[in-house]
Structure formats: structure tokens, C-alpha cells
Design a protein around this motif. Structure first.
Motif, short mmCIF file in Angstrom:
data_model
loop_
_atom_site.label_atom_id
_atom_site.label_comp_id
_atom_site.label_asym_id
_atom_site.label_seq_id
_atom_site.Cartn_x
_atom_site.Cartn_y
_atom_site.Cartn_z
N ARG A 85 -25.85 -59.00 -20.12
CA ARG A 85 -26.51 -57.59 -19.94
C ARG A 85 -27.50 -57.32 -18.83
O ARG A 85 -28.58 -57.78 -18.87
CB ARG A 85 -27.57 -57.36 -21.44
N ASP A 86 -27.06 -57.02 -17.81
CA ASP A 86 -27.73 -56.75 -16.68
C ASP A 86 -27.08 -55.67 -15.59
O ASP A 86 -26.15 -55.16 -16.04
CB ASP A 86 -27.70 -58.03 -15.93
N CYS A 87 -27.99 -55.31 -14.63
CA CYS A 87 -27.28 -54.26 -13.49
C CYS A 87 -27.48 -55.13 -12.17
O CYS A 87 -27.66 -54.30 -11.51
CB CYS A 87 -28.19 -53.24 -13.78
N TRP A 88 -27.24 -56.19 -12.37
CA TRP A 88 -27.15 -56.98 -11.05
C TRP A 88 -26.10 -56.69 -10.08
O TRP A 88 -26.55 -56.74 -8.62
CB TRP A 88 -27.33 -58.37 -11.22
N GLY A 89 -24.98 -56.31 -10.39
CA GLY A 89 -23.81 -55.90 -9.58
C GLY A 89 -23.15 -57.40 -9.27
O GLY A 89 -22.27 -57.35 -8.36
N ARG A 101 -22.94 -52.25 -25.72
CA ARG A 101 -22.84 -51.26 -26.54
C ARG A 101 -21.23 -51.04 -26.74
O ARG A 101 -20.38 -51.28 -26.04
CB ARG A 101 -23.08 -49.88 -25.66
N PRO A 102 -21.09 -50.45 -27.97
CA PRO A 102 -19.70 -50.11 -28.38
C PRO A 102 -18.94 -49.25 -27.45
O PRO A 102 -17.50 -49.20 -27.39
CB PRO A 102 -19.63 -49.60 -29.73
N PHE A 121 -27.27 -45.42 -16.10
CA PHE A 121 -27.77 -46.38 -17.06
C PHE A 121 -28.96 -47.21 -16.13
O PHE A 121 -28.57 -47.77 -15.05
CB PHE A 121 -26.64 -47.14 -17.54
N ALA A 122 -30.03 -47.65 -16.79
CA ALA A 122 -30.68 -48.48 -16.47
C ALA A 122 -30.93 -49.80 -17.46
O ALA A 122 -30.54 -49.80 -18.50
CB ALA A 122 -32.30 -47.93 -16.55
N GLY A 123 -31.04 -51.01 -16.88
CA GLY A 123 -31.29 -52.09 -17.34
C GLY A 123 -31.98 -53.46 -16.59
O GLY A 123 -32.23 -53.04 -15.25
N PRO A 124 -31.83 -54.54 -16.87
CA PRO A 124 -32.50 -55.60 -16.13
C PRO A 124 -31.92 -55.67 -14.73
O PRO A 124 -30.54 -55.69 -14.66
CB PRO A 124 -32.19 -56.85 -17.04
N ALA A 125 -32.54 -55.98 -13.82
CA ALA A 125 -31.91 -55.96 -12.56
C ALA A 125 -31.26 -57.18 -12.04
O ALA A 125 -30.55 -57.49 -11.00
CB ALA A 125 -33.16 -55.72 -11.29
N ALA A 141 -33.22 -51.90 -12.83
CA ALA A 141 -32.17 -51.14 -11.74
C ALA A 141 -31.45 -50.24 -12.55
O ALA A 141 -31.16 -50.39 -13.76
CB ALA A 141 -31.42 -52.27 -11.18
N THR A 142 -31.27 -49.12 -11.89
CA THR A 142 -30.51 -48.26 -12.46
C THR A 142 -29.03 -47.86 -11.65
O THR A 142 -29.01 -48.02 -10.27
CB THR A 142 -31.04 -46.78 -12.09
N ARG A 143 -28.02 -47.84 -12.45
CA ARG A 143 -26.61 -47.83 -11.70
C ARG A 143 -25.82 -46.37 -12.11
O ARG A 143 -26.22 -46.02 -13.00
CB ARG A 143 -25.52 -48.90 -12.16
N ASP A 144 -24.64 -46.10 -11.58
CA ASP A 144 -23.94 -45.00 -11.82
C ASP A 144 -22.83 -45.09 -12.79
O ASP A 144 -22.23 -44.37 -13.27
CB ASP A 144 -23.61 -44.29 -10.55
N TYR A 145 -22.77 -46.52 -13.17
CA TYR A 145 -21.43 -46.64 -14.08
C TYR A 145 -22.08 -47.86 -15.15
O TYR A 145 -23.04 -48.73 -14.71
CB TYR A 145 -20.30 -47.45 -13.33
N THR A 146 -21.38 -47.94 -16.12
CA THR A 146 -21.49 -48.90 -17.28
C THR A 146 -20.24 -49.53 -17.53
O THR A 146 -18.99 -49.04 -17.21
CB THR A 146 -22.15 -48.68 -18.56
#
Length: 348
Positions: A85-89, A101-102, A121-125, A141-146
Motif C-alpha cells: 500500500r503506497d504511492c511510491w511508483g 481496496r476491492p 488518490f493519496a497515500g504513503p509516499a 503522495a498523490t497520484r492520478d491512478y490506482t
């Protein structure tokens, strides 16, 4: 699935022929094994074998099923799978946040579906192992995709065996499905010193491709990452065109034994790498780092270096959502039996 610090995005280079091909020669040839002074990036291109022209491990005696998920229930089995679970890339400048998430990963109708969606979506960087300090844990961090990245880390890991996944892959510029493995423990050091086994990667499937049979991207990749810790790491990869890869479900796998890893597509071996075609900066054992237990990872990335540098470049923002569906995951280990015919020990 290449893991690199988020501030670096290295291109995939081809080292075909010449000294690179000689350095990667199979064990038993006159060429020396790979080492720190060898090319850091080796990519071979091969043709898919025809029926009867390659090893078919599924027909061999002695394989014992030791772990499986048939996705027969109505929810993901948390005894078998965890989520990153992160938005690290991913260290590749990928564009998604990974969630549990389902909406991004669910089981229904006998299938696991991982869905990449275009949404803010925002989550841990940073990934969990990089946010142990309080200041790092607080970074967002906030990203444009999940999307989702599912792992067996801490629940199941294997040293050697036959691992197969029957899956249907997504299409479009910027898609990057991956089925891969990381070491359960970093016995030889941080990435990539302890190794990485990429069972299947594909990017931008279905996009116009002049070099591909049929004129559409249909390349699949099998790769090993090894050597020293980044940036003194190396990789050895094989690519092949699989013209039917987008027609539906196909089976992707490896057969992993001491000193040897085979890659399979629909049950046939199309690539083999042996000891001497990888190396470890932390051990003189020729099998290191691929002599320790590894866990399995399933994910669908959006963008990132490998996908955005290929095809028509970048990410097509009009094609989402995209889905990778998995029918089953199965792991066998070799329990040789005294019997006539082919054995799971194969050509060792």
C-alpha cells in the motif's frame, strides 16, 4: 519488475552479440562466467518454440503440488496474500498508488481481477520498508491512478520448484502487468544484490509495433536481476514475441532448480539461464543469489520507465480501467520418482 530509487529511471539497453553474448554463454562453454566487469544489461531475443521442440515440464513425472490458489471463493484469501500500500511508483516513476481496496483487487467467478483505474488518490509516499522512521512514515503522495500489488511475502516463499500462473493480460500504452518474485530475506544485501526473478512482464500490449508479428506489440519478457546493490546491479533478460498473448488466458511460468531457471509460456520452455549467467557481489557460490527462498508478486503498474520508453511512448489516458485477470496460481516442487520417461529433474 525493476525496483529502483524513485529519482532514477534507467533505460533498458540491449547487449546482443559480441562480448555480451560470449559472457552470457551457458555453463560448459569456453566463455567465462559473468561477473562485476561484465555488461550490466543483457537482453536476448528468441523465437517461441513449436510443439515438440522444447521441454514441457508439465508432462514430467515427480512434480508435487505444494501451494495453490484457485480463486474459487468470493474474496481474496488473506492467509495467502498481503498487499503493498503506497504511492511510491515502484522506483520506476510509475503513476499509480497501490491499494488493498476491492475496487483494485477482487475475486469473483473463479478469477482474481486486478484493476488499474484513472482516479486521484493519496497515500504513503514510500513503501513500508522505507518508512520506518517517523518523518518517512508521515510522507504522503498523490497520484492520478490506482492499482493493486499482491504479495505472498511473510505467508509463502519457495526455494526451487515449478511456478505457473494462468492469466489474461491487459492491453494499451502504459500498461505494465508483472508476475515476479523477490527474496524473502535480503541475505546478500539490498536490491538487487539478493536477486529478483521476473516470471512475466509485458508492456503496451496491442499497441502498433512494426517489428512485431502481426503488427501489434506482443512481447513478453523473463528477467533476472542480480549483482551488487544498486547502482552496481545487473540484469539478464530474454524477450520473445507471443502473437496470441492477447487472445485470452495463457500460462506463464518458471522451472527453478539449483543453478538453472527455465521460463515457460503455455507449458513450453522458451528461455533458460544457468549459473555463470548471473553473479553475486556478496558470495562466491555460483548459485547465489538464486539459492534462497523467494515470494511471489502479482501487480499491474501504470506507466513507468519500461512502458513509457517503449511503444508510442508515455501513457494513453483514454484506455482506463484496465485489468489483469488470474485464473490460478500453482507451485510444485520436484520429488523424483523411479519411473520410465521424463522426470522433473530434467536436464540438470
Amino acid at each position: 519488475m525493476r525496483l529502483r530509487p524513485s529519482f532514477i529511471a534507467l533505460p533498458v539497453a540491449l547487449a546482443l552479440g559480441g562480448s555480451s553474448a560470449a559472457a552470457a554463454a551457458p555453463a560448459g562453454s569456453s566463455a567465462p562466467p559473468l561477473g562485476p566487469d561484465s555488461p550490466a544489461k543483457i537482453v536476448a531475443k528468441v523465437a517461441l518454440p513449436s510443439a515438440g521442440a522444447a521441454r514441457e515440464p508439465g508432462g514430467e513425472a515427480g512434480w508435487q503440488l505444494v501451494w495453490a490458489d484457485e480463486f474459487a471463493g468470493s474474496s481474496i484469501d488473506r492467509a495467502k496474500w498481503d498487499f503493498d500500500r503506497d504511492c511510491w511508483g515502484g522506483g520506476n516513476s510509475e503513476r499509480q498508488c497501490y491499494t488493498d481496496r476491492p475496487a483494485n483487487a477482487a475475486v469473483a467467478g473463479g478469477l482474481l481481477t486486478i484493476t488499474a483505474r484513472k482516479e486521484r488518490f493519496a497515500g504513503p509516499a514510500l513503501p513500508a520498508h522505507m518508512r520506518t522512521a517517523p518523518d518517512k512514515a508521515a510522507e504522503r503522495a498523490t497520484r492520478d491512478y490506482t492499482s493493486a500489488r499482491m504479495v505472498t511475502r511473510g505467508k509463502a516463499a519457495w526455494r526451487y520448484g515449478r511456478i505457473e500462473i494462468r492469466a489474461k493480460l491487459p492491453a494499451g500504452q502504459g500498461t505494465w502487468p508483472a508476475i515476479w518474485m523477490l527474496p524473502e530475506e535480503q541475505a546478500y544485501g539490498a536490491w538487487a544484490a539478493s536477486g529478483e526473478i521476473d516470471i512475466l512482464e509485458a508492456v503496451n500490449l496491442g499497441v502498433a509495433c512494426k517489428e512485431c508479428p502481426g503488427g501489434r506489440e506482443n512481447t513478453i519478457l523473463g528477467t533476472l536481476h542480480f549483482g551488487g546493490q544498486w547502482p552496481k546491479n545487473a540484469f539478464n533478460s530474454t524477450e520473445t514475441n507471443a502473437p496470441g498473448v492477447l487472445d485470452g488466458f495463457h500460462t506463464f511460468g518458471i522451472v527453478w532448480a539449483p543453478g538453472r531457471i527455465d521460463w515457460t509460456y503455455d507449458g513450453r520452455v522458451y528461455a533458460t539461464k544457468r549459473r555463470g549467467e548471473w553473479w553475486s557481489a556478496a558470495s562466491r557460490d555460483p548459485d547465489a543469489p538464486f539459492d534462497r527462498p523467494f515470494h511471489l508478486i502479482l501487480n499491474l503498474a501504470v506507466g513507468g520507465g519500461l512502458s513509457e520508453e517503449r511503444g508510442v511512448k508515455g501513457v494513453d489516458e483514454t484506455i482506463w480501467p484496465q485489468r489483469m485477470q488470474v485464473d490460478w496460481v500453482r507451485v510444485w516442487q520436484c520429488r523424483p520418482v523411479a519411473a520410465s520417461g521424463a522426470s522433473c529433474k530434467g536436464d540438470r
